[in-house]
Design a protein around this motif. Sequence first.
Motif, PDB file in Angstrom:
ATOM      1  N   UNK A 432     -23.085  14.992 -22.143  1.00  0.00           N
ATOM      2  CA  UNK A 432     -22.180  14.611 -21.059  1.00  0.00           C
ATOM      3  C   UNK A 432     -21.337  13.427 -21.519  1.00  0.00           C
ATOM      4  N   UNK A 433     -20.031  13.588 -21.428  1.00  0.00           N
ATOM      5  CA  UNK A 433     -19.097  12.504 -21.754  1.00  0.00           C
ATOM      6  C   UNK A 433     -18.109  12.400 -20.601  1.00  0.00           C
ATOM      7  N   UNK A 434     -18.267  11.343 -19.811  1.00  0.00           N
ATOM      8  CA  UNK A 434     -17.464  11.213 -18.600  1.00  0.00           C
ATOM      9  C   UNK A 434     -16.268  10.291 -18.752  1.00  0.00           C
ATOM     10  N   UNK A 435     -16.162   9.632 -19.895  1.00  0.00           N
ATOM     11  CA  UNK A 435     -15.070   8.673 -20.059  1.00  0.00           C
ATOM     12  C   UNK A 435     -14.696   8.571 -21.526  1.00  0.00           C
ATOM     13  N   UNK A 436     -13.594   7.886 -21.754  1.00  0.00           N
ATOM     14  CA  UNK A 436     -13.151   7.624 -23.117  1.00  0.00           C
ATOM     15  C   UNK A 436     -14.194   6.817 -23.879  1.00  0.00           C
ATOM     16  N   UNK A 437     -14.814   5.854 -23.192  1.00  0.00           N
ATOM     17  CA  UNK A 437     -15.846   5.040 -23.823  1.00  0.00           C
ATOM     18  C   UNK A 437     -17.020   5.902 -24.255  1.00  0.00           C
ATOM     19  N   UNK A 438     -17.450   6.811 -23.390  1.00  0.00           N
ATOM     20  CA  UNK A 438     -18.545   7.729 -23.739  1.00  0.00           C
ATOM     21  C   UNK A 438     -18.187   8.545 -24.975  1.00  0.00           C
ATOM     22  N   UNK A 439     -16.959   9.046 -24.998  1.00  0.00           N
ATOM     23  CA  UNK A 439     -16.538   9.908 -26.100  1.00  0.00           C
ATOM     24  C   UNK A 439     -16.524   9.145 -27.419  1.00  0.00           C
ATOM     25  N   UNK A 440     -15.960   7.937 -27.396  1.00  0.00           N
ATOM     26  CA  UNK A 440     -15.889   7.149 -28.630  1.00  0.00           C
ATOM     27  C   UNK A 440     -17.271   6.754 -29.117  1.00  0.00           C
ATOM     28  N   UNK A 441     -18.162   6.428 -28.196  1.00  0.00           N
ATOM     29  CA  UNK A 441     -19.527   6.075 -28.571  1.00  0.00           C
ATOM     30  C   UNK A 441     -20.231   7.261 -29.221  1.00  0.00           C
ATOM     31  N   UNK A 442     -20.077   8.437 -28.622  1.00  0.00           N
ATOM     32  CA  UNK A 442     -20.701   9.640 -29.191  1.00  0.00           C
ATOM     33  C   UNK A 442     -20.119   9.937 -30.573  1.00  0.00           C
ATOM     34  N   UNK A 443     -18.815   9.839 -30.708  1.00  0.00           N
ATOM     35  CA  UNK A 443     -18.163  10.126 -31.985  1.00  0.00           C
ATOM     36  C   UNK A 443     -18.633   9.183 -33.082  1.00  0.00           C
ATOM     37  N   UNK A 444     -18.749   7.901 -32.772  1.00  0.00           N
ATOM     38  CA  UNK A 444     -19.176   6.942 -33.783  1.00  0.00           C
ATOM     39  C   UNK A 444     -20.617   7.201 -34.197  1.00  0.00           C
ATOM     40  N   UNK A 445     -21.452   7.567 -33.238  1.00  0.00           N
ATOM     41  CA  UNK A 445     -22.854   7.860 -33.547  1.00  0.00           C
ATOM     42  C   UNK A 445     -22.977   9.111 -34.408  1.00  0.00           C
ATOM     43  N   UNK A 446     -22.201  10.132 -34.074  1.00  0.00           N
ATOM     44  CA  UNK A 446     -22.344  11.419 -34.747  1.00  0.00           C
ATOM     45  C   UNK A 446     -21.483  11.545 -35.996  1.00  0.00           C
ATOM     46  N   UNK A 447     -20.600  10.586 -36.247  1.00  0.00           N
ATOM     47  CA  UNK A 447     -19.714  10.676 -37.404  1.00  0.00           C
ATOM     48  C   UNK A 447     -20.467  11.021 -38.695  1.00  0.00           C
TER      49      UNK A 447
END
Length: 878
Positions: A432-447
């Motif tokens: 679940x990604x409800x915001x830009x902040x959520x998306x960027x956090x997920x992307x940095x973790x999964x990079x």
Amino acid sequence: MSFVVLGAVTAGLTALLAALDDRRAPGQSPEPTGRADDASGPPGAALVLRSLPRDTTAFTNRTAELESLVRSVHAAQEAGEVLPVHVIDGMPGVGKTTFAVHAGHVLAERFPDGQLFVNLNGHTTGRSPVQATEALASLLAAAGVPTQQIPVGDDVGAITEARAAMWRSRLSGKKALLILDNAASYRQLEPLLPGGSDCLVLVTSRKRLAAHEEVVLPVQALPPDHAVDLFVRLSGRPADALDRDVLEELARLCGYLPLGVSLLAARLRHHPSWSAEDLRERLVAARHQLGELRAGDRAIAATFDLSYRDLAPEQQRFFRGLGFYPGTELDVYIGAALGEVSVAVAREQLDALYDAHLIDEHPGSRYRLHDLLRDYARGLADEGDSMDHVQAVQRVCTHYLAALAVANEHIVRSGAGVPPPPDDAAQVETPVMESRTDALSWLETERPNVLACIRQANGLALYDLVIRLAAAMAPFLRQAGPWDQAVGLHRTAAEAARQTGDQRALAGALAELGVVRRFMSAYPEAAEALNEAVAQYDAVGDRRGKADALNQAGIVWYLTADNDASARAQTEALALYREVGHRLGQANALADLGMVRRQTSDFDAAVGAQSEALSIYRELGDRYGEGNSLRDLGVVHCLMGEYERAMQRHREAFDLYSELDDRVHQAYALNELGVVRRLRGDLDGAREAHTQALEYFVELGERFGRANSIRHLGVLDRLSGDATTAIRVLEEALQVYRDLGIRGGEAAALGELGAARSVLGEWDGAAEAFGRSLEILRELDDRSGEAEVLNHWGELLRTSGEAAAGRERFEQALGLARAIRCPLEEARALEGVGRCVWMTDGSDNAVETLRQSILVYRRLGLDATADGIERLLVTQAG
């Protein structure tokens, strides 16, 4: 104010604009880059935890080792000496990482500035060891360095050195704890070592790493009694209910290794009906059945086998699937993809494996296999159908494509061309990604994991997945960098497209490569990639793709001052966007065309193009596009002498950026507001705006914006009579512009530096600065900036007694200002000519010219300046 400065402002904002609009603003990297060796193969990244992993119950009493480490740290700190690197080495499974993490928790209070944990993958099956340059990029980002400031380039050696220097600088004076886990060699970790004396570095490695400043802490297998005590504690049985002799035999059979002891104890805990002797018999049988070892030593492999056979069939299948995972850490969603199960079932399976000590849990509900267990799972998986591996990687890549599509909805502006999700995305469960902040956090973790999957897919010739994953990661890497990582990724995608003969995919990869090369200021390489992209799109009849590539190529030509080529590219892109009905593309092309028109001093055309772009942005509800166009219009109106309208546009832009909580853009808008206030004579208001902008830039680590604020404050210092301070701050700004390769900023700073030196009577230094400024401005075809510097130079000559030479400069400035309709420079030139004539031919011959300057000044609302000239004329008449 020179309009080339806005071009430089736009350049400095590239990374942020890229995050908001991957087709919008021109720009470049704020750090110098290398141009040497090309990296080969898909890029990688290091996984960095910003806090220590959880301390484990499996830690047993290693009193001697722990006391030795703590004593060494305390002694160094109390003596004020440099903390040595502590290398924890030992055989696989002996508990090196567990010891390092436990020691980190014990010592954490002594290192209040943070704790970082980095897995260097030195001995991780299926993963290449993390390169120092990759680890440094991740460490700098984790330490709070804005990713756009991390040095990038193609020369790996030079960039590693630059990042290492920045890393050392970042930790200077800090008390931080750094755990470098699973190091392959001293060469791998040496660039990661902090330069300060107050940081503690703990390194774990299977090898003995030689370095003169280190303290080596060998971690051996557990003493027999400690191994037995650990077994009893983890088994959940009372000590007196277990046969001590059998426990000692069990400990011996698993080599006294904590990993093996933990697994055996878990088996006994899960089988209440078993006795210790039952467990021993099963372990002995497992050892006899091993034959060729699957992982490490026979002692530890037997415990793996026993634990594995104790799993239910569906858990065995799930565990085998983990052996195919290319990444380092996983969550329940990846577990579901690997196991072809639902997320709910994957959570149950992972919990069961954790409970059985077959998998470790990290913060954030993430899991990781010990390297030996990873080897073991991979060995089991390899015994099956060879297609299982390919299919597992395909499933994981499909999951990432679906999750990236969700993330991109938050970080890519509407209509900017988000890579589509896979066809079966509806069947894929994503976080679940409800915001830009959520998306960027997920992307940095999964990079790191996504890049590892791309590497694996490329190695398995799954080229379509490589292409699609690279395209899906592109919006994030445009914003987050480091850009050399993006270059490596898009090169890999381009090669994959060539392998498959997919021209459209090749065009897309080349276009992305060109954009990133522009961010890196590698303009020839950017133009080459974008030109090839245009040709490839043209060959397959993709008009939208061709327009996008032309738009980006036009930005490159704008930045290299090839204004004719830039205007042609943007005009053709605009026509194509109109043909295909792509409104956002039309707005972007119009906005970029408006910037070209402004750079060539065609202010009416600039206002027309930018106003049409603004209308479309508003129609689309694109707040960032609206804000950017408003600010650009404000600059043009300022150059046209329409100060009230300029103030209104800049205030509107600032308000929009405030609503969007974008402090960087707020700061740039504040600088523009400060310029208008200064030109209107409100020096206090201008200083307030520039000072606030400077505070934002310093807080955010934005070097280019900081240089602009400093330069504007230097101008105010000169106008306030403090030329000495002005020279100091202008020289500081000049050096930053040169470091960043911002030619427009360099020219503006040189022009103002010359004006400040003129005030102090440093005639030669001032003339030299003016001459160098004009060279750059003429190269950039910045006629407004040229007129401004000519006026400064004319004033220098007039006040130094060379009125005739001064008049020549003023007349040159007057011709330029009238040609481009820049009224402020026209008024300044008229005043300068009049004052020079007054000195050489007498006051009567100067009156008419001075009266013309008064009219222009009053039209601009600059009554104080006009009043001063009026007083001069009245005095002469009297």
